[in-house]
Design a protein around this motif. Structure first.
Motif, short mmCIF file in Angstrom:
data_model
loop_
_atom_site.label_atom_id
_atom_site.label_comp_id
_atom_site.label_asym_id
_atom_site.label_seq_id
_atom_site.Cartn_x
_atom_site.Cartn_y
_atom_site.Cartn_z
N ASN A 152 0.84 -1.20 0.00
CA ASN A 152 0.00 0.00 0.00
C ASN A 152 0.88 1.25 0.00
O ASN A 152 1.50 1.59 1.01
CB ASN A 152 -0.93 0.01 1.21
CG ASN A 152 -1.97 -1.09 1.14
OD1 ASN A 152 -2.42 -1.45 0.05
ND2 ASN A 152 -2.35 -1.63 2.29
N HIS A 154 1.41 5.46 -0.75
CA HIS A 154 0.66 6.71 -0.65
C HIS A 154 1.60 7.88 -0.89
O HIS A 154 2.65 7.98 -0.25
CB HIS A 154 0.01 6.84 0.73
CG HIS A 154 -0.70 8.13 0.95
ND1 HIS A 154 -1.66 8.63 0.10
CD2 HIS A 154 -0.60 9.05 1.97
CE1 HIS A 154 -2.12 9.78 0.56
NE2 HIS A 154 -1.49 10.06 1.69
N VAL A 156 2.87 11.62 -0.59
CA VAL A 156 2.72 12.67 0.43
C VAL A 156 3.45 13.94 0.02
O VAL A 156 3.68 14.83 0.84
CB VAL A 156 3.22 12.18 1.80
CG1 VAL A 156 2.29 11.12 2.37
CG2 VAL A 156 4.65 11.66 1.72
N ASP A 167 -1.46 7.03 -6.07
CA ASP A 167 -1.50 5.94 -5.08
C ASP A 167 -1.90 4.61 -5.70
O ASP A 167 -1.34 3.56 -5.38
CB ASP A 167 -2.48 6.28 -3.96
CG ASP A 167 -2.01 7.42 -3.07
OD1 ASP A 167 -0.92 7.97 -3.34
OD2 ASP A 167 -2.73 7.76 -2.12
N LEU A 199 2.13 2.95 3.36
CA LEU A 199 1.02 3.43 4.19
C LEU A 199 0.78 2.50 5.38
O LEU A 199 0.70 1.28 5.23
CB LEU A 199 -0.24 3.51 3.33
CG LEU A 199 -1.47 4.15 3.98
CD1 LEU A 199 -1.22 5.61 4.32
CD2 LEU A 199 -2.68 4.03 3.03
N ASN A 200 0.69 3.11 6.56
CA ASN A 200 0.40 2.42 7.82
C ASN A 200 1.51 1.49 8.28
O ASN A 200 1.32 0.75 9.25
CB ASN A 200 -0.92 1.65 7.74
CG ASN A 200 -2.11 2.55 7.49
OD1 ASN A 200 -2.16 3.68 7.99
ND2 ASN A 200 -3.07 2.08 6.71
N SER A 208 4.13 10.87 10.74
CA SER A 208 2.78 11.33 10.47
C SER A 208 2.86 12.48 9.47
O SER A 208 3.83 13.25 9.46
CB SER A 208 2.09 11.81 11.75
OG SER A 208 1.94 10.73 12.66
N ASP A 211 -1.85 15.19 5.85
CA ASP A 211 -3.18 14.74 5.46
C ASP A 211 -3.77 13.74 6.45
O ASP A 211 -4.81 13.15 6.19
CB ASP A 211 -3.16 14.14 4.06
CG ASP A 211 -2.29 12.89 3.96
OD1 ASP A 211 -1.54 12.60 4.92
OD2 ASP A 211 -2.35 12.21 2.91
N THR A 213 -2.35 10.89 7.45
CA THR A 213 -1.86 9.53 7.26
C THR A 213 -0.54 9.33 8.00
O THR A 213 0.09 10.29 8.45
CB THR A 213 -1.66 9.21 5.77
OG1 THR A 213 -0.66 10.10 5.23
CG2 THR A 213 -2.96 9.36 5.00
N SER A 214 -0.13 8.09 8.09
CA SER A 214 1.17 7.77 8.68
C SER A 214 1.76 6.59 7.93
O SER A 214 1.07 5.83 7.26
CB SER A 214 1.04 7.44 10.17
OG SER A 214 0.28 6.25 10.36
N GLY A 215 3.07 6.45 8.06
CA GLY A 215 3.76 5.36 7.40
C GLY A 215 5.25 5.64 7.37
O GLY A 215 5.73 6.58 8.01
#
Length: 335
Positions: A152, A154, A156, A167, A199-200, A208, A211, A213-215
């Protein structure tokens, strides 16, 4: 190499650029800092999910020569886009290469660099330094991230030079992420931004973002605009030095399009003026700029079969006999 070419070269040509490919290590080793600075960008391609660090030993051996020339945009990629483009024809792999090359070949701060980490560090469970980049900063990456692989992705950060990657097509490569960054330079005008994250994902390097999100970053860039930058609010939690809204990166602004102060910080949100310049503060830190008006260069290939090369799948060993280094060459114009 049995007719196989790494896909970065194809994307260079699709962008209308001309590539000069070093024919051997002797040619690379003979180049000076001034020689490297004549090029718009240095491209170190993905050697088909190569796992041997010997393949990029030439970069480490000569880093004190080429590193000072790389003052422009940079993209460092913790995956193997050429492998996924050649063997699986994934749209996201082509888009990743095209956008990253476009970013490093733009800007007016000097020679850029595209560097795919391929699969060199994919089995490294603990953070490990990228020695070839030590003259530019402290870059730590780790592999062995998850079983099955992290898929996954994303984005940023963004750039006007990047129009293809998103994405959806960056995800679900059956192993989208091979290496993730636990440490990299993040402050000052030469600082890097996370461009794409797993992602995650959790563990060393987890961050962090604006938007929500974190990862963990697996693609980082110098010269991209992170999410949240440009809202006229300096957010130190996201390593912003400054934020002048729409004025970021414009002539007369001391704040870059990445929300970094060009000449240092005097106070939170306040950039230091360019006291060394006799002209306006809009002057960029480098005096050499480049134009796309005249293309130079030729294409050559390098035989590195003397190096130990190991791919992640034995099925592809037969084609893993060569790797090339390519330089995008532009005429230099002084303003």
């Amino acid at each position: 190499m049995h007719g196989l070419k790494y896909s970065e070269l194809d994307e260079v040509r699709k962008l209308g650029l001309t590539a000069h490919v070093c024919k051997d290590e002797d040619e690379w080793n003979s180049m000076t800092t001034v020689d490297f600075a004549k090029y718009k960008a240095i491209i170190v391609p993905d050697c088909m999910c190569n796992t041997s660090l010997n393949t990029i030993k030439f970069l480490d051996d000569t880093k004190r020569v080429w590193s000072p020339a790389v003052t422009g945009n940079m993209v460092i990629i913790g995956t193997d886009p050429s492998f996924h483009a050649k063997w699986f024809n994934l749209p996201g792999a082509f888009a990743m290469m095209r956008d990253a090359i476009s970013l490093v070949a733009t800007g007016d701060r000097g020679t850029g660099m595209y560097f795919s980490l391929s699969c060199y560090y994919q089995s490294t469970a603990k953070p490990m330094g990228i020695q070839a980049l030590s003259e530019i900063g402290d870059f730590q990456v780790r592999g062995n991230l998850s079983h099955p692989c992290l898929n996954n992705a994303h984005l940023v950060a963004s750039s006007a030079a990047m129009t293809a990657l998103n994405d959806n097509i960056a995800s679900n490569w059956n192993c989208s992420v091979h290496e993730a960054f636990s440490e990299y330079p993040r402050t000052g005008s030469s600082g890097f931004e996370a461009l794409a994250i797993a992602l995650n994902a959790t563990g060393p390097g987890e961050q962090s973002f604006a938007d929500g999100t974190s990862g963990i970053p697996y693609i980082i860039a110098r010269g991209a605009t992170p999410l949240g930058c440009g809202n006229n609010i300096t957010e130190s939690a996201y390593k912003e030095d400054c934020d002048e809204g729409e004025a970021n990166g414009t002539p007369g602004s001391l704040c870059s399009s990445s929300c970094k102060c060009l000449y240092g910080v005097t106070a939170p949100g306040v950039c230091r003026p360019n006291v060394t310049s006799t002209s306006s503060s809009s002057q960029t830190p480098t005096s050499t700029r480049y134009t796309n008006s005249t293309l130079l260069g030729r294409v050559q290939y390098i035989d590195t079969s003397q190096h130990h090369i190991e791919l992640s799948s034995g099925d592809y060993d037969a084609v893993a006999q060569q790797c090339y280094w390519e330089l995008i060459s532009f005429a230099v114009k002084h303003y």
